[in-house]
Write a protein that holds these residues in place. Structure first.
Motif, mmCIF file in Angstrom:
data_model
loop_
_atom_site.group_PDB
_atom_site.id
_atom_site.type_symbol
_atom_site.label_atom_id
_atom_site.label_comp_id
_atom_site.label_asym_id
_atom_site.label_seq_id
_atom_site.Cartn_x
_atom_site.Cartn_y
_atom_site.Cartn_z
ATOM 1 N N ASP A 1 41.804 -34.465 5.165
ATOM 2 C CA ASP A 1 41.966 -33.644 3.969
ATOM 3 C C ASP A 1 43.427 -33.515 3.549
ATOM 4 O O ASP A 1 43.751 -33.576 2.362
ATOM 5 C CB ASP A 1 41.393 -32.235 4.208
ATOM 6 N N GLU A 2 44.315 -33.333 4.539
ATOM 7 C CA GLU A 2 45.711 -33.081 4.166
ATOM 8 C C GLU A 2 46.345 -34.263 3.432
ATOM 9 O O GLU A 2 47.229 -34.084 2.584
ATOM 10 C CB GLU A 2 46.547 -32.721 5.400
ATOM 11 N N VAL A 3 45.884 -35.483 3.742
ATOM 12 C CA VAL A 3 46.412 -36.657 3.054
ATOM 13 C C VAL A 3 45.898 -36.689 1.607
ATOM 14 O O VAL A 3 46.660 -36.906 0.665
ATOM 15 C CB VAL A 3 46.018 -37.955 3.794
ATOM 16 N N THR A 4 44.597 -36.463 1.454
ATOM 17 C CA THR A 4 44.005 -36.441 0.112
ATOM 18 C C THR A 4 44.626 -35.341 -0.733
ATOM 19 O O THR A 4 44.958 -35.547 -1.915
ATOM 20 C CB THR A 4 42.478 -36.227 0.204
ATOM 21 N N ILE A 5 44.793 -34.167 -0.126
ATOM 22 C CA ILE A 5 45.382 -33.036 -0.845
ATOM 23 C C ILE A 5 46.812 -33.349 -1.266
ATOM 24 O O ILE A 5 47.234 -33.040 -2.386
ATOM 25 C CB ILE A 5 45.336 -31.772 0.040
ATOM 26 N N GLY A 6 47.561 -33.999 -0.376
ATOM 27 C CA GLY A 6 48.938 -34.371 -0.706
ATOM 28 C C GLY A 6 49.007 -35.300 -1.892
ATOM 29 O O GLY A 6 49.858 -35.137 -2.792
ATOM 30 N N MET A 7 48.115 -36.284 -1.928
ATOM 31 C CA MET A 7 48.074 -37.215 -3.056
ATOM 32 C C MET A 7 47.739 -36.485 -4.356
ATOM 33 O O MET A 7 48.341 -36.735 -5.409
ATOM 34 C CB MET A 7 47.039 -38.301 -2.802
ATOM 35 N N VAL B 1 34.880 -27.421 0.734
ATOM 36 C CA VAL B 1 35.446 -26.090 0.504
ATOM 37 C C VAL B 1 36.892 -26.011 0.977
ATOM 38 O O VAL B 1 37.731 -25.363 0.338
ATOM 39 C CB VAL B 1 34.586 -25.008 1.188
ATOM 40 N N ALA B 2 37.223 -26.673 2.085
ATOM 41 C CA ALA B 2 38.606 -26.655 2.584
ATOM 42 C C ALA B 2 39.548 -27.237 1.536
ATOM 43 O O ALA B 2 40.645 -26.697 1.298
ATOM 44 C CB ALA B 2 38.713 -27.435 3.893
ATOM 45 N N GLN B 3 39.146 -28.325 0.895
ATOM 46 C CA GLN B 3 39.972 -28.922 -0.152
ATOM 47 C C GLN B 3 40.042 -28.008 -1.374
ATOM 48 O O GLN B 3 41.084 -27.916 -2.034
ATOM 49 C CB GLN B 3 39.427 -30.295 -0.548
ATOM 50 N N ALA B 4 38.952 -27.325 -1.683
ATOM 51 C CA ALA B 4 38.940 -26.405 -2.823
ATOM 52 C C ALA B 4 39.917 -25.252 -2.586
ATOM 53 O O ALA B 4 40.653 -24.843 -3.489
ATOM 54 C CB ALA B 4 37.528 -25.867 -3.055
ATOM 55 N N GLU B 5 39.931 -24.739 -1.365
ATOM 56 C CA GLU B 5 40.854 -23.653 -1.029
ATOM 57 C C GLU B 5 42.302 -24.136 -1.108
ATOM 58 O O GLU B 5 43.185 -23.411 -1.598
ATOM 59 C CB GLU B 5 40.544 -23.132 0.378
ATOM 60 N N ALA B 6 42.542 -25.366 -0.641
ATOM 61 C CA ALA B 6 43.893 -25.928 -0.699
ATOM 62 C C ALA B 6 44.329 -26.147 -2.144
ATOM 63 O O ALA B 6 45.498 -25.928 -2.498
ATOM 64 C CB ALA B 6 43.950 -27.247 0.074
ATOM 65 N N LEU B 7 43.393 -26.564 -2.992
ATOM 66 C CA LEU B 7 43.709 -26.750 -4.411
ATOM 67 C C LEU B 7 44.069 -25.419 -5.057
ATOM 68 O O LEU B 7 45.051 -25.327 -5.801
ATOM 69 C CB LEU B 7 42.512 -27.375 -5.140
ATOM 70 N N ARG C 1 48.165 -21.854 -7.305
ATOM 71 C CA ARG C 1 48.812 -20.539 -7.282
ATOM 72 C C ARG C 1 50.320 -20.669 -7.106
ATOM 73 O O ARG C 1 51.100 -19.960 -7.753
ATOM 74 C CB ARG C 1 48.230 -19.680 -6.154
ATOM 75 N N GLU C 2 50.727 -21.584 -6.226
ATOM 76 C CA GLU C 2 52.155 -21.794 -5.995
ATOM 77 C C GLU C 2 52.865 -22.268 -7.260
ATOM 78 O O GLU C 2 54.061 -22.022 -7.445
ATOM 79 C CB GLU C 2 52.350 -22.819 -4.870
ATOM 80 N N ASP C 3 52.108 -22.950 -8.134
ATOM 81 C CA ASP C 3 52.677 -23.440 -9.391
ATOM 82 C C ASP C 3 52.458 -22.458 -10.542
ATOM 83 O O ASP C 3 52.738 -22.772 -11.700
ATOM 84 C CB ASP C 3 52.065 -24.795 -9.758
ATOM 85 N N GLY C 4 51.880 -21.298 -10.222
ATOM 86 C CA GLY C 4 51.617 -20.309 -11.260
ATOM 87 C C GLY C 4 50.509 -20.714 -12.205
ATOM 88 O O GLY C 4 50.507 -20.330 -13.384
ATOM 89 N N ALA C 5 49.578 -21.515 -11.699
ATOM 90 C CA ALA C 5 48.481 -22.005 -12.540
ATOM 91 C C ALA C 5 47.137 -21.703 -11.874
ATOM 92 O O ALA C 5 47.069 -21.151 -10.777
ATOM 93 C CB ALA C 5 48.628 -23.512 -12.754
#
Length: 219
Positions: free
Chosen positions: A61-67, A90-96, A101-105
């Motif tokens: 997941d962390e690789v996909t999320i990074g991309m 769901v883990a990817q959804a939470e990471a998204l 949020r970090e980008d204010g979006a």
């Protein structure tokens, strides 16, 4: 608009994603395209993904999320994007959510393409591909060749891919129900889910989706 597109295999997500992205003037970001671009460009994330793929393992997941995060940070995605194939669980959804949020979006909507399971099986299991050119695709019900088993374009033999067999399709649906469908409930809890029927002509489904999103489809 920032949209996530979800739906079972055979729902027509790729086709609808292209039309919706054009109508909304936002980039279509698919997991497959992310992997191909990063691997072909030899990015650090692409190299990691290739190691797992070459070993026959799932990309973490962390690789996909990074991309995905890197792609969403590109200038053309500044006013929005349409995600297709991500998040897949769901883990990817939470990471998204955390990344946005970090980008204010935040996401504006999660568009859920609804198709009865038997229709999914019918759509995929009925596909026939030309052995001479995989771009020549027919369907035993919706787009049958003039002569059974023969490509109208080049006369090549038509065949059913192993991935398109009914048994394989039902296994893919099981994976979808187990891993991906829970994100619909996750986002429904945030009031983001818009469910539409993906039955009917492509243009009709696009108009249905645009209307559900509060937009008009381009003529």
């Amino acid at each position: 608009m920032r949209i996530v597109l979800v739906g079972p295999p055979g729902a027509g997500k790729g086709t609808q994603a292209a039309y919706l992205a054009k109508n909304l003037s936002i980039p279509h970001i698919s997991t497959g395209d992310l992997f191909r671009a990063n691997i072909s460009q030899g990015t650090p994330l692409g190299k990691k993904a290739k190691e797992y793929i070459d070993a026959g393992e799932l990309v973490p997941d962390e690789v996909t999320i990074g991309m995905a995060r890197d792609r969403m940070s590109q200038p053309d995605a500044g006013s929005g994007f349409l995600l297709d194939g991500f998040p897949r669980n769901v883990a990817q959804a939470e990471a998204l959510d955390e990344a946005l949020r970090e980008d204010g979006a935040a996401l504006d909507a999660v568009l859920d393409l609804e198709v009865p399971e038997d229709e999914v099986v019918k759509r995929i299991a009925g596909r026939r591909i030309c052995r001479n050119d995989s771009a020549h695709v027919f369907h035993v019900t919706y787009n049958p060749p003039r002569t059974e088993g023969v490509c109208d374009v080049c006369g090549g033999e038509l065949y059913q891919r192993a991935d398109d067999s009914e048994e394989t399709v039902r296994k893919r649906l099981e994976v979808y129900h187990t891993q991906t469908e829970p994100i619909v409930d996750y986002y429904r809890g945030q009031g983001l889910v818009v469910t539409i029927s993906a039955l009917g002509k492509v243009g009709d489904v696009t108009e249905r989706a645009m209307s559900a999103l509060g937009r008009d489809a381009a003529a």
